[in-house]
Design a protein around this motif. Structure first.
Motif, PDB file in Angstrom:
ATOM      1  N   GLU A  20      33.588  40.743  43.301  1.00  0.00           N
ATOM      2  CA  GLU A  20      33.214  39.436  43.850  1.00  0.00           C
ATOM      3  C   GLU A  20      33.432  39.409  45.368  1.00  0.00           C
ATOM      4  N   LYS A  21      34.542  39.974  45.831  1.00  0.00           N
ATOM      5  CA  LYS A  21      34.826  39.983  47.278  1.00  0.00           C
ATOM      6  C   LYS A  21      33.860  40.887  48.033  1.00  0.00           C
ATOM      7  N   MET A  24      29.733  40.007  46.364  1.00  0.00           N
ATOM      8  CA  MET A  24      29.268  38.621  46.454  1.00  0.00           C
ATOM      9  C   MET A  24      29.725  37.941  47.751  1.00  0.00           C
ATOM     10  N   GLY A  27      35.874  36.100  46.997  1.00  0.00           N
ATOM     11  CA  GLY A  27      36.576  36.275  45.736  1.00  0.00           C
ATOM     12  C   GLY A  27      36.927  34.946  45.090  1.00  0.00           C
ATOM     13  N   PRO A  28      37.179  34.962  43.794  1.00  0.00           N
ATOM     14  CA  PRO A  28      37.573  33.744  43.082  1.00  0.00           C
ATOM     15  C   PRO A  28      39.016  33.366  43.405  1.00  0.00           C
ATOM     16  N   THR A  31      41.330  34.519  38.265  1.00  0.00           N
ATOM     17  CA  THR A  31      40.535  35.284  37.307  1.00  0.00           C
ATOM     18  C   THR A  31      41.383  35.564  36.072  1.00  0.00           C
ATOM     19  N   VAL A  47      34.728  29.902  42.570  1.00  0.00           N
ATOM     20  CA  VAL A  47      33.821  30.918  43.122  1.00  0.00           C
ATOM     21  C   VAL A  47      32.782  30.359  44.091  1.00  0.00           C
ATOM     22  N   ARG A  72      22.886  33.288  42.183  1.00  0.00           N
ATOM     23  CA  ARG A  72      24.055  33.982  41.635  1.00  0.00           C
ATOM     24  C   ARG A  72      23.669  34.932  40.503  1.00  0.00           C
ATOM     25  N   LEU A  76      24.066  39.017  40.631  1.00  0.00           N
ATOM     26  CA  LEU A  76      24.830  39.721  39.600  1.00  0.00           C
ATOM     27  C   LEU A  76      23.969  40.772  38.911  1.00  0.00           C
ATOM     28  N   ARG A 109      32.908  30.466  36.902  1.00  0.00           N
ATOM     29  CA  ARG A 109      31.886  31.397  36.440  1.00  0.00           C
ATOM     30  C   ARG A 109      32.435  32.155  35.242  1.00  0.00           C
TER      31      ARG A 109
END
Length: 125
Positions: A20-21, A24, A27-28, A31, A47, A72, A76, A109
């Motif tokens: 994610e970091k 995307m 980061g969240p 998690t 997110v 998104r 992904l 997410r």
């Protein structure tokens, strides 16, 4: 040496945070990973970016929500081979399918991997 379920879950969470970091861009905040038979469920909280929050807080919430979900999911799907490779390397099981959705209301997410078999892990005493 086999890993414990806890080790596998922690490794998956760390790998998803890293994805994610790096992929995307953010980061969240939190998690959590669950292994349920032949499924790996990853729940990511926090997110959405500030820009995405703005998009859904405007007058056209439905349009903004749909745009965020489309972008998104497309991102992904592009990163899917990377994610599947990580899951295979951690669990030792081939990924059968991947499902995802994002809530623009909660900023959460969900990523669900279905595997070809149940992962095996060392039993903790």
């Amino acid at each position: 040496m086999n890993k414990t379920k806890g080790q596998i879950v922690a490794e998956i969470s760390e790998a998803i945070i890293k994805f994610e970091k790096e992929y995307m861009g953010r980061g969240p905040l939190e998690t959590k990973t669950y292994i349920l038979g032949d499924m790996v469920l990853v729940r990511l909280k926090g997110v959405l970016t500030q820009a995405e929050h703005q998009l859904v807080s405007t007058g056209e919430e439905t349009k903004g929500r749909d745009l965020i979900k489309q972008v998104r999911i497309a991102l992904l799907e592009k990163g899917r081979p990377l994610l599947e490779a990580v899951i295979v390397s951690i669990t030792g099981c081939k990924v059968k399918s991947l499902h995802t959705d994002i809530s623009t209301v909660t900023g959460e997410r969900i990523i669900l991997f279905t595997l070809e078999k149940d992962p095996t892990f060392e039993q903790t005493s």
